[in-house]
Design a protein around this motif. Structure first.
Motif, mmCIF file in Angstrom:
data_model
loop_
_atom_site.group_PDB
_atom_site.id
_atom_site.type_symbol
_atom_site.label_atom_id
_atom_site.label_comp_id
_atom_site.label_asym_id
_atom_site.label_seq_id
_atom_site.Cartn_x
_atom_site.Cartn_y
_atom_site.Cartn_z
ATOM 1 N N ILE A 60 0.842 -1.204 0.000
ATOM 2 C CA ILE A 60 0.000 0.000 0.000
ATOM 3 C C ILE A 60 0.871 1.246 0.000
ATOM 4 N N ILE A 61 1.884 1.252 0.839
ATOM 5 C CA ILE A 61 2.788 2.395 0.930
ATOM 6 C C ILE A 61 3.467 2.651 -0.413
ATOM 7 N N LYS A 62 3.960 1.597 -1.062
ATOM 8 C CA LYS A 62 4.622 1.714 -2.363
ATOM 9 C C LYS A 62 3.662 2.209 -3.446
ATOM 10 N N LYS A 63 2.416 1.763 -3.370
ATOM 11 C CA LYS A 63 1.427 2.171 -4.369
ATOM 12 C C LYS A 63 1.143 3.666 -4.260
ATOM 13 N N ILE A 64 1.044 4.164 -3.036
ATOM 14 C CA ILE A 64 0.732 5.578 -2.821
ATOM 15 C C ILE A 64 1.958 6.455 -3.043
ATOM 16 N N GLU A 65 3.103 6.006 -2.579
ATOM 17 C CA GLU A 65 4.338 6.778 -2.732
ATOM 18 C C GLU A 65 5.480 5.818 -3.084
ATOM 19 N N PRO A 66 5.764 5.652 -4.374
ATOM 20 C CA PRO A 66 6.709 4.638 -4.842
ATOM 21 C C PRO A 66 8.118 4.704 -4.232
ATOM 22 N N ASP A 67 8.579 5.873 -3.819
ATOM 23 C CA ASP A 67 9.925 5.995 -3.254
ATOM 24 C C ASP A 67 9.988 5.634 -1.771
ATOM 25 N N ALA A 68 8.853 5.516 -1.118
ATOM 26 C CA ALA A 68 8.818 5.254 0.332
ATOM 27 C C ALA A 68 9.137 3.777 0.627
ATOM 28 N N GLU A 69 9.770 3.564 1.780
ATOM 29 C CA GLU A 69 10.156 2.214 2.211
ATOM 30 C C GLU A 69 9.723 2.003 3.656
#
Length: 75
Positions: A60-69
């Motif tokens: 979900i995090i990657k889908k909303i903000e691809p650079d976030a880990e």
């Protein structure tokens, strides 16, 4: 089970809010809070489903903000 994670490269408060809403809707999640200023995700979820919930949260995090880990929190 309650755990704390860090969301590296979280870019905006709006994205954090979207992530929190989406993760909160996952089956087995009791409570979730994302604080943009500290980049922390606090999640309380069912023990037996916790690993799968974290995998889904990461997607979900990657889908909303691809650079976030999503990373384990280190003090």
């Amino acid at each position: 089970m309650k755990k704390i994670y860090t969301i590296e490269d979280l870019g905006c408060a709006s994205c954090a809010s979207k992530m929190e809403d989406a993760i909160g809707k996952l089956e087995g999640v009791n409570k979730v809070a994302i604080t943009f200023m500290t980049k922390k995700l606090v999640i309380d979820a069912e023990d037996g489903q916790f690993d799968e919930i974290i995998k889904q949260a990461g997607r979900i995090i990657k889908k909303i903000e691809p650079d976030a880990e999503l990373r384990p929190y280190r003090r």
